[in-house]
Design a protein around this motif. Structure first.
Motif, PDB file in Angstrom:
ATOM      1  N   GLU A   1     -19.654  17.741  -4.820  1.00 59.62           N
ATOM      2  CA  GLU A   1     -19.652  19.147  -4.269  1.00 59.62           C
ATOM      3  C   GLU A   1     -17.905  19.580  -4.550  1.00 59.62           C
ATOM      4  OE1 GLU A   1     -20.515  17.816  -0.351  1.00 59.62           O
ATOM      5  OE2 GLU A   1     -22.698  17.843  -0.794  1.00 59.62           O
TER       6      GLU A   1
ATOM      7  N   GLY B   1     -17.995  21.708  -7.420  1.00 62.65           N
ATOM      8  CA  GLY B   1     -18.890  22.803  -6.943  1.00 62.65           C
ATOM      9  C   GLY B   1     -17.989  24.029  -6.102  1.00 62.65           C
ATOM     10  N   LEU B   2     -16.957  23.343  -5.414  1.00 59.05           N
ATOM     11  CA  LEU B   2     -16.091  24.243  -4.953  1.00 59.05           C
ATOM     12  C   LEU B   2     -14.838  24.578  -5.861  1.00 59.05           C
ATOM     13  CD1 LEU B   2     -15.307  22.485  -1.550  1.00 59.05           C
ATOM     14  CD2 LEU B   2     -16.474  24.665  -1.932  1.00 59.05           C
TER      15      LEU B   2
ATOM     16  N   VAL C   1     -32.227  25.055 -12.043  1.00 59.73           N
ATOM     17  CA  VAL C   1     -32.162  23.848 -12.940  1.00 59.73           C
ATOM     18  C   VAL C   1     -31.505  22.825 -12.301  1.00 59.73           C
ATOM     19  CG1 VAL C   1     -32.052  25.015 -15.179  1.00 59.73           C
ATOM     20  CG2 VAL C   1     -29.989  24.275 -14.252  1.00 59.73           C
TER      21      VAL C   1
ATOM     22  N   GLY D   1     -42.434  19.078  -1.596  1.00 56.30           N
ATOM     23  CA  GLY D   1     -40.844  18.871  -1.323  1.00 56.30           C
ATOM     24  C   GLY D   1     -40.501  19.902  -2.221  1.00 56.30           C
TER      25      GLY D   1
ATOM     26  N   LEU E   1     -31.013  25.356  -4.835  1.00 57.26           N
ATOM     27  CA  LEU E   1     -29.891  25.464  -4.554  1.00 57.26           C
ATOM     28  C   LEU E   1     -29.071  26.575  -4.983  1.00 57.26           C
ATOM     29  CD1 LEU E   1     -30.205  22.226  -5.280  1.00 57.26           C
ATOM     30  CD2 LEU E   1     -27.879  22.169  -5.462  1.00 57.26           C
TER      31      LEU E   1
ATOM     32  N   THR F   1     -28.884  31.014  -3.970  1.00 60.60           N
ATOM     33  CA  THR F   1     -29.364  32.074  -3.140  1.00 60.60           C
ATOM     34  C   THR F   1     -30.175  33.084  -4.072  1.00 60.60           C
ATOM     35  OG1 THR F   1     -27.218  33.206  -3.844  1.00 60.60           O
ATOM     36  CG2 THR F   1     -27.462  32.565  -1.420  1.00 60.60           C
TER      37      THR F   1
ATOM     38  N   VAL G   1     -41.969  20.450   2.817  1.00 59.93           N
ATOM     39  CA  VAL G   1     -40.494  20.153   3.376  1.00 59.93           C
ATOM     40  C   VAL G   1     -39.389  20.782   2.179  1.00 59.93           C
ATOM     41  CG1 VAL G   1     -38.977  18.128   4.001  1.00 59.93           C
ATOM     42  CG2 VAL G   1     -41.500  18.205   4.425  1.00 59.93           C
TER      43      VAL G   1
HETATM   44 CO1  B1M Z   1     -24.611  24.853 -10.183  1.00 64.17          CO
HETATM   45  N1  B1M Z   1     -24.381  26.095  -8.678  1.00 64.17           N
HETATM   46  N2  B1M Z   1     -25.087  26.363 -11.195  1.00 64.17           N
HETATM   47  N3  B1M Z   1     -24.877  23.546 -11.655  1.00 64.17           N
HETATM   48  N4  B1M Z   1     -23.998  23.538  -8.892  1.00 64.17           N
HETATM   49  C1  B1M Z   1     -24.184  25.231  -7.301  1.00 64.17           C
HETATM   50  C2  B1M Z   1     -25.546  25.094  -6.560  1.00 64.17           C
HETATM   51  C3  B1M Z   1     -23.271  26.500  -6.601  1.00 64.17           C
HETATM   52  C4  B1M Z   1     -23.231  26.339  -4.944  1.00 64.17           C
HETATM   53  C5  B1M Z   1     -22.008  26.368  -7.199  1.00 64.17           C
HETATM   54  C6  B1M Z   1     -20.710  27.028  -6.718  1.00 64.17           C
HETATM   55  O1  B1M Z   1     -20.773  28.006  -7.119  1.00 64.17           O
HETATM   56  N5  B1M Z   1     -19.972  26.580  -5.578  1.00 64.17           N
HETATM   57  C7  B1M Z   1     -23.748  27.867  -7.235  1.00 64.17           C
HETATM   58  C8  B1M Z   1     -24.794  28.584  -6.514  1.00 64.17           C
HETATM   59  C9  B1M Z   1     -24.116  29.664  -5.589  1.00 64.17           C
HETATM   60  C10 B1M Z   1     -25.172  30.456  -4.968  1.00 64.17           C
HETATM   61  O2  B1M Z   1     -26.431  30.699  -5.488  1.00 64.17           O
HETATM   62  N6  B1M Z   1     -24.989  30.448  -3.665  1.00 64.17           N
HETATM   63  C11 B1M Z   1     -24.044  27.376  -8.424  1.00 64.17           C
HETATM   64  C12 B1M Z   1     -24.156  28.452  -9.708  1.00 64.17           C
HETATM   65  C13 B1M Z   1     -23.677  29.475  -9.610  1.00 64.17           C
HETATM   66  C14 B1M Z   1     -24.614  27.840 -10.984  1.00 64.17           C
HETATM   67  C15 B1M Z   1     -24.936  28.687 -12.325  1.00 64.17           C
HETATM   68  C16 B1M Z   1     -25.618  29.917 -12.147  1.00 64.17           C
HETATM   69  C17 B1M Z   1     -23.600  28.735 -13.064  1.00 64.17           C
HETATM   70  C18 B1M Z   1     -23.570  29.588 -14.288  1.00 64.17           C
HETATM   71  O3  B1M Z   1     -24.281  29.310 -15.183  1.00 64.17           O
HETATM   72  N7  B1M Z   1     -22.578  30.410 -14.139  1.00 64.17           N
HETATM   73  C19 B1M Z   1     -26.019  27.474 -13.238  1.00 64.17           C
HETATM   74  C20 B1M Z   1     -27.526  27.773 -12.809  1.00 64.17           C
HETATM   75  C21 B1M Z   1     -28.405  27.536 -13.673  1.00 64.17           C
HETATM   76  C22 B1M Z   1     -29.818  27.724 -12.922  1.00 64.17           C
HETATM   77  O4  B1M Z   1     -30.197  26.860 -12.018  1.00 64.17           O
HETATM   78  N8  B1M Z   1     -30.621  28.574 -13.503  1.00 64.17           N
HETATM   79  C23 B1M Z   1     -25.539  26.378 -12.640  1.00 64.17           C
HETATM   80  C24 B1M Z   1     -25.648  25.184 -13.392  1.00 64.17           C
HETATM   81  C25 B1M Z   1     -25.200  23.753 -12.928  1.00 64.17           C
HETATM   82  C26 B1M Z   1     -25.069  22.611 -13.745  1.00 64.17           C
HETATM   83  C27 B1M Z   1     -26.284  22.595 -14.898  1.00 64.17           C
HETATM   84  C28 B1M Z   1     -23.948  22.546 -14.376  1.00 64.17           C
HETATM   85  C29 B1M Z   1     -25.202  21.628 -12.539  1.00 64.17           C
HETATM   86  C30 B1M Z   1     -26.712  21.064 -12.313  1.00 64.17           C
HETATM   87  C31 B1M Z   1     -26.971  19.515 -12.912  1.00 64.17           C
HETATM   88  C32 B1M Z   1     -28.175  19.013 -12.480  1.00 64.17           C
HETATM   89  O5  B1M Z   1     -28.693  19.299 -11.399  1.00 64.17           O
HETATM   90  N9  B1M Z   1     -29.123  18.504 -13.327  1.00 64.17           N
HETATM   91  C33 B1M Z   1     -24.660  22.216 -11.480  1.00 64.17           C
HETATM   92  C34 B1M Z   1     -24.110  21.568 -10.394  1.00 64.17           C
HETATM   93  C35 B1M Z   1     -23.877  20.146 -10.465  1.00 64.17           C
HETATM   94  C36 B1M Z   1     -23.925  22.248  -9.246  1.00 64.17           C
HETATM   95  C37 B1M Z   1     -23.299  21.660  -7.974  1.00 64.17           C
HETATM   96  C38 B1M Z   1     -21.908  21.421  -8.300  1.00 64.17           C
HETATM   97  C39 B1M Z   1     -23.922  20.338  -7.261  1.00 64.17           C
HETATM   98  C40 B1M Z   1     -25.196  20.529  -7.058  1.00 64.17           C
HETATM   99  C41 B1M Z   1     -25.466  18.977  -6.504  1.00 64.17           C
HETATM  100  O6  B1M Z   1     -26.290  18.115  -7.516  1.00 64.17           O
HETATM  101  N10 B1M Z   1     -25.201  18.537  -5.540  1.00 64.17           N
HETATM  102  C42 B1M Z   1     -23.416  22.721  -6.752  1.00 64.17           C
HETATM  103  C43 B1M Z   1     -22.363  22.894  -5.786  1.00 64.17           C
HETATM  104  C44 B1M Z   1     -22.830  22.357  -4.507  1.00 64.17           C
HETATM  105  O7  B1M Z   1     -24.027  22.164  -4.091  1.00 64.17           O
HETATM  106  N11 B1M Z   1     -21.911  22.004  -3.478  1.00 64.17           N
HETATM  107  C45 B1M Z   1     -23.675  23.974  -7.837  1.00 64.17           C
HETATM  108  C46 B1M Z   1     -25.375  17.033  -5.127  1.00 64.17           C
HETATM  109  C47 B1M Z   1     -26.830  16.768  -4.681  1.00 64.17           C
HETATM  110  C48 B1M Z   1     -26.995  15.567  -4.151  1.00 64.17           C
HETATM  111  O8  B1M Z   1     -27.004  17.893  -3.340  1.00 64.17           O
HETATM  112  O9  B1M Z   1     -28.833  19.206  -4.531  1.00 64.17           O
HETATM  113  O10 B1M Z   1     -28.001  19.695  -2.090  1.00 64.17           O
HETATM  114  P1  B1M Z   1     -28.257  18.542  -3.409  1.00 64.17           P
HETATM  115  O11 B1M Z   1     -29.610  17.659  -2.632  1.00 64.17           O
HETATM  116  C49 B1M Z   1     -29.266  17.062  -1.541  1.00 64.17           C
HETATM  117  C50 B1M Z   1     -30.027  17.858  -0.286  1.00 64.17           C
HETATM  118  O12 B1M Z   1     -29.759  19.129  -0.209  1.00 64.17           O
HETATM  119  C51 B1M Z   1     -31.292  17.168  -0.128  1.00 64.17           C
HETATM  120  O13 B1M Z   1     -31.136  15.839  -0.492  1.00 64.17           O
HETATM  121  C52 B1M Z   1     -30.599  15.710  -1.530  1.00 64.17           C
HETATM  122  C53 B1M Z   1     -29.881  14.365  -1.807  1.00 64.17           C
HETATM  123  O14 B1M Z   1     -29.141  13.931  -0.554  1.00 64.17           O
HETATM  124  N12 B1M Z   1     -32.411  17.858  -0.872  1.00 64.17           N
HETATM  125  C54 B1M Z   1     -33.788  17.880  -0.704  1.00 64.17           C
HETATM  126  C55 B1M Z   1     -32.704  18.699  -1.896  1.00 64.17           C
HETATM  127  N13 B1M Z   1     -33.453  18.925  -2.282  1.00 64.17           N
HETATM  128  C56 B1M Z   1     -34.494  18.411  -1.524  1.00 64.17           C
HETATM  129  C57 B1M Z   1     -35.810  18.468  -1.391  1.00 64.17           C
HETATM  130  C58 B1M Z   1     -36.474  17.910  -0.329  1.00 64.17           C
HETATM  131  C59 B1M Z   1     -35.560  17.047   0.471  1.00 64.17           C
HETATM  132  C60 B1M Z   1     -34.390  17.039   0.528  1.00 64.17           C
HETATM  133  O15 B1M Z   1     -37.860  17.756  -0.429  1.00 64.17           O
HETATM  134  C61 B1M Z   1     -38.449  16.781   0.329  1.00 64.17           C
END
Ligand code: B1M
Length: 800
Positions: A637, A640-641, A692, A736, A740, A742, A765
């Motif tokens: 995270e 991400g920030l 992705v 599920g 991630l 908007t 979910v």
């Molecule tokens: Co991207 N990314 N990313 N990224 N990335 C974010 C999401 C972002 C918030 C970063 C930022 O700007 N601060 C931002 C989105 C902004 C927005 O839309 N508001 C962003 C962006 C902009 C992008 C790109 C567009 C960047 C670019 O290319 N210029 C691009 C998009 C590509 C695309 O998707 N088309 C991109 C790409 C990537 C990487 C490929 C580099 C990589 C992803 C690799 C991968 O996943 N294999 C990546 C990453 C790592 C992130 C951040 C840093 C981390 C995401 C993550 O894995 N978090 C992220 C910033 C952030 O989230 N703070 C960001 C850890 C994970 C454990 O949390 O996924 O929330 P999370 O899952 C949790 C819960 O949410 C919940 O449980 C999980 C485990 O505890 N949960 C569920 C999730 N899914 C669930 C489903 C369920 C239940 C619970 O069903 C039952």
């Protein structure tokens, strides 16, 4: 066409390239035919576009932007690159008016090259090589590689085009609003790396329209002396009434190109959204306009992926940090033998923080394979720090194995006048455009007088030039001798520094610390020697940036030798140090907790290093769940920030994600299991289409499996129809969904609607960074799980 013929053709005028090709084709041939296929199926339309531009431009381009085998494979046309490129080249050749040149157009593969992605460098090289050969076969005059966003992929394309054709190669990258490529490379760095590798011209294309490109071109023009090509789009496209509209019209575009020429562009053209009308306006606006003359100050310029450092007279004194060296460092020696990079990265950060402009990397340890040790360290460093690298080895194979892995332009430290050494090191430097430290040493050893040492250096410079390594890529080391052993030779070294400057015109570097070998109070001796050498014109020193006496001396001498104009850097550093209340640069703490080391490892994107640390944490009795929830996820995270604040770029985010995935892979088997049960219900899990991000979803999948659910994981970027079909086929109890961004959360209600229309009554979910309880309530989903742990009771409740 040879480089000198092309230079002659371009001499004294601004070359005009064509405008957008794809925009014209789309207008001419409605439907969804891949542009490359049109070469075979609609050759008349291709010829018509060429004809429209050939009257207006000095250069037209082949219709082959996506005609490399990797891209063709992705659109279901594998194995056709040769045929398409040859044919496209001959169509362009036939359509070109006399006096119009034909550029063989090459675009990205559409996949990320290692380490940012999974495409091996060699595969990218092979695809580009095949394309270049076919374009040359079809009769193009030179190669134009466009719209690159990753330096390593750009390098693969450039090398392939150079190797396959011997034709001049121009290469452009695309830059965002923040003036860097999507992988964090700034214009000066892109220009420096690509020009050093022999590009005939470098530049920018597409990007964000002509006005913002002025800054990009200006920075390139101050860095390299090769011609500069600017091909902006007609502004950022906007969606108006369902149509893509480019807002910059012909006159505004032409005025923008005029500014680009003033900024240093010597060749201009148009990218997306430009038309023959735009190019006609450009032609008129540039009538009689000549390129501006540029006076790029000579220097050795080294680059990482994200920064360029110029070393030479008139530039800041460069401190090359010497700490990454296993001599007398047992912990580092052991780390190298174990294949780890934690201390290397810690040393690198500390040195960079203390003011090192370049980092020397010496990982030679008896018993270790230096090639892999050097490659591993350099790769980890390039991802974690901004400073360019100096690869320090006696083993030319280690250079070769490492330099091809880097995005930037490193320094090879070093070559001597030994013929074997010259033959081993210089071809590597020539091929990869690397800098080289030239040691004033030959078979006869170190010479007594300054004059003799300069003669040896003169021989090395001549050998370098005959191997194709230009003088601007060289830096001379006149050799620091220990004053305790050879006192009278120390002043000769200082004299040699002065002579190199006046006679060879290349910058100088010294490993200053050697001077005090065998004496007490080494720091004082080193610092005094440094000050004296700087007074003679020394441009860089390999030294310990954590030694405050040395750093203070370097800063003070920079003021006194006029390198630090207006004492600006001296004053800035003073203010910084006052703020720190007199503390010296932080020496890395040795008692850091394993948790903060893992956190740092994620921030560094140190994929290889994390396995060791997770194993160490587990062996110290740490619990897997807090390691994941309280260390890995918050670190990601934080990345991400930083990304959001523009403090890090996509490569760092990708590598941090890979690091967490690697760590989670080790932790996964340790998560508590509800053994033997898979009967609590079936969950179909997916990250929605267009998204992705799958790390969080993968964690949820493991936790649910471990808790007795049958999980059908569809992966990421999953189309709605596939989710619905699977939910039906697998008789899902729960779907599920993870989103991630908007831009992709809107898929969730879409999936819910599709499930409803399909008559499926499974529960939905949802989770993911941008999903909130409120949003979930507003769309009427059955549950929101803020994390994987919350998903378990949520499902239990729903299914009971
Ligand atoms: Co991207 N990314 N990313 N990224 N990335 C974010 C999401 C972002 C918030 C970063 C930022 O700007 N601060 C931002 C989105 C902004 C927005 O839309 N508001 C962003 C962006 C902009 C992008 C790109 C567009 C960047 C670019 O290319 N210029 C691009 C998009 C590509 C695309 O998707 N088309 C991109 C790409 C990537 C990487 C490929 C580099 C990589 C992803 C690799 C991968 O996943 N294999 C990546 C990453 C790592 C992130 C951040 C840093 C981390 C995401 C993550 O894995 N978090 C992220 C910033 C952030 O989230 N703070 C960001 C850890 C994970 C454990 O949390 O996924 O929330 P999370 O899952 C949790 C819960 O949410 C919940 O449980 C999980 C485990 O505890 N949960 C569920 C999730 N899914 C669930 C489903 C369920 C239940 C619970 O069903 C039952």
């Amino acid at each position: 066409m040879t480089a000198s013929e092309l230079r002659g053709f371009a001499e004294g005028r601004v070359l005009i390239f064509e405008g957008a090709f794809g925009t014209m084709l789309q207008a001419a041939v409605p439907g969804d035919i891949p542009p490359e296929l049109m070469t075979l199926e609609h050759p008349d339309q291709i010829t018509a576009v060429h004809k429209a531009y050939t009257e207006l431009s000095d250069v037209i381009c082949t219709n082959t932007f996506g005609a490399n085998d990797i891209k063709l494979d992705a659109i279901g046309m594998p194995g056709r690159a040769r045929e398409l490129n040859e044919r496209a080249a001959s169509l362009a050749r036939d359509a070109a008016s006399p006096g119009t040149l034909v550029a063989g157009d090459v675009g990205p593969t559409g996949r990320m090259v290692e380490p940012l992605g999974e495409l091996p460098f060699e595969d990218a090289y092979d695809a580009y090589r095949e394309q270049a050969e076919a374009l040359a076969e079809g009769g193009v005059d030179f190669m134009l590689i466009e719209t690159m966003s990753d330096l390593r992929e750009a390098k693969a394309a450039l090398l392939a085009a150079r190797d396959a054709t011997g034709l001049p190669v121009m290469i452009t990258m695309t830059f965002g609003e923040d003036f860097v490529t999507p992988t964090g490379t700034d214009p000066a760095t892109a220009a420096n790396v690509l020009a050093s590798m022999g590009a005939f011209a470098v530049g920018a294309n597409c990007s964000t329209g002509p006005s913002r490109m002025v800054e990009v071109i200006g920075r390139m023009a101050q860095t390299v002396s090769v011609p500069i090509l600017a091909q902006p789009n007609a502004g950022i496209p906007e969606l108006v009434d369902g149509r893509t509209v480019f807002k910059v019209g012909p006159d505004e575009f032409a005025a923008g190109l005029r500014k680009l020429v003033t900024a240093g562009a010597t060749m201009v053209g148009g990218c997306c959204g430009t038309t023959p009308e735009h190019m006609l306006a450009v032609r008129r606006a540039l009538e009689g306009v000549r390129p501006v003359s540029r006076d790029v100050p000579g220097a050795l310029r080294l680059s990482s992926r994200t920064r360029t450092v110029a070393i030479g007279s008139g530039f800041p004194f460069a401190v090359v940090g010497e700490r990454i060296n296993p001599t007398n460092r047992e912990a580092l020696t052991n780390e190298i033998l174990d294949g780890r990079t934690e201390i290397v990265l810690r040393d690198a950060r500390a040195q960079e923080e203390a003011g090192a402009a370049v980092l020397d990397v010496n990982v030679g340890v008896p018993g270790a394979d230096e090639r892999s040790a050097m490659r591993r360290a350099a790769r980890a460093l390039e991802n974690a720090v901004d400073a360019p690298l100096s690869l320090d080895s006696m083993n030319a194979e280690a250079f070769e194995a490492t330099v091809c892995e880097l995005a930037g332009k490193p320094l090879l430290n070093s070559v001597t006048a030994h013929p074997d050494r010259l033959d081993a090191v210089l071809p590597v430097a020539a091929r990869w455009g690397a800098g080289v430290v030239c040691l004033a040493l030959d078979e006869g050893g170190i010479r007594a007088t300054a004059g003799e040492r300069v003669e040896i250096l003169r021989r090395i410079v001549a050998a370098a030039e005959s191997h194709g390594v230009p003088r601007e890529h060289l830096i001379a080391d006149c050799l620091t001798l220990a004053v305790s052993a050879e006192q009278e030779r120390v002043p000769e070294t200082l004299r040699a520094v002065e002579l190199v400057r006046s006679e060879l015109g290349i910058p100088t570097i010294l490993g200053v610390s050697n001077v005090s070998h065998g004496l007490p109070d080494r720091s004082v001796l080193n610092a005094s020697f440094l000050a004296m050498a700087m007074e003679r014109g020394l441009d860089a020193a390999i030294m310990n940036p954590l030694d405050e006496t040395m750093m203070a001396t370097a800063r003070a001498s920079s003021v006194l030798t006029l390198r630090d104009r207006g004492s600006a850097e001296f004053i800035r550093e003073h203010a910084k140090r006052r703020k720190k209340k007199g503390k010296g640069p932080e020496v890395p703490p040795s008692d850091e907790s394993i948790e903060s080391r893992i956190r740092q490892c994620v921030l560094d994107g140190n994929v290889e290093g994390v396995s060791f640390l997770i194993d160490e944490a587990l062996s110290r009795g740490r619990e897997p769940k807090p390691l994941n929830d309280d260390v890995l996820v918050p670190a990601l995270e934080e990345v991400g920030l930083r990304f959001e604040r523009g403090e890090c770029f996509l490569p760092q985010m990708m590598l941090a994600a890979e690091t967490v995935e690697r760590a989670f892979g080790i932790l996964k088997p340790y998560f508590p299991r509800d053994e033997g049960r898979t009967d609590k219900g079936t969950v179909v899990l997916a990250t929605v289409e267009g998204d992705v991000h799958d790390i969080g979803k993968n964690i949820v999948a493991s936790v649910l499996e471990n808790n007795g659910y049958r999980v059908v994981d569809l992966g990421k970027n999953v189309p709605t129809a596939v989710i619905v079909q699977t939910a039906r086929d697998e008789s899902a109890d729960v779907v599920g969904l993870s989103a991630l961004m908007t831009t992709t959360v809107v898929r969730i209600p879409e999936v819910m609607q599709a499930l409803k229309e399909a008559g499926l009554d499974c529960k939905v979910v949802v989770g993911g960074a941008v999903v909130t309880e409120r949003f979930v309530a507003s769309i009427g989903a059955d549950g929101y799980a803020k994390d994987a742990a919350a998903a378990v009771p949520m499902l239990r409740e729903l299914l009971e």
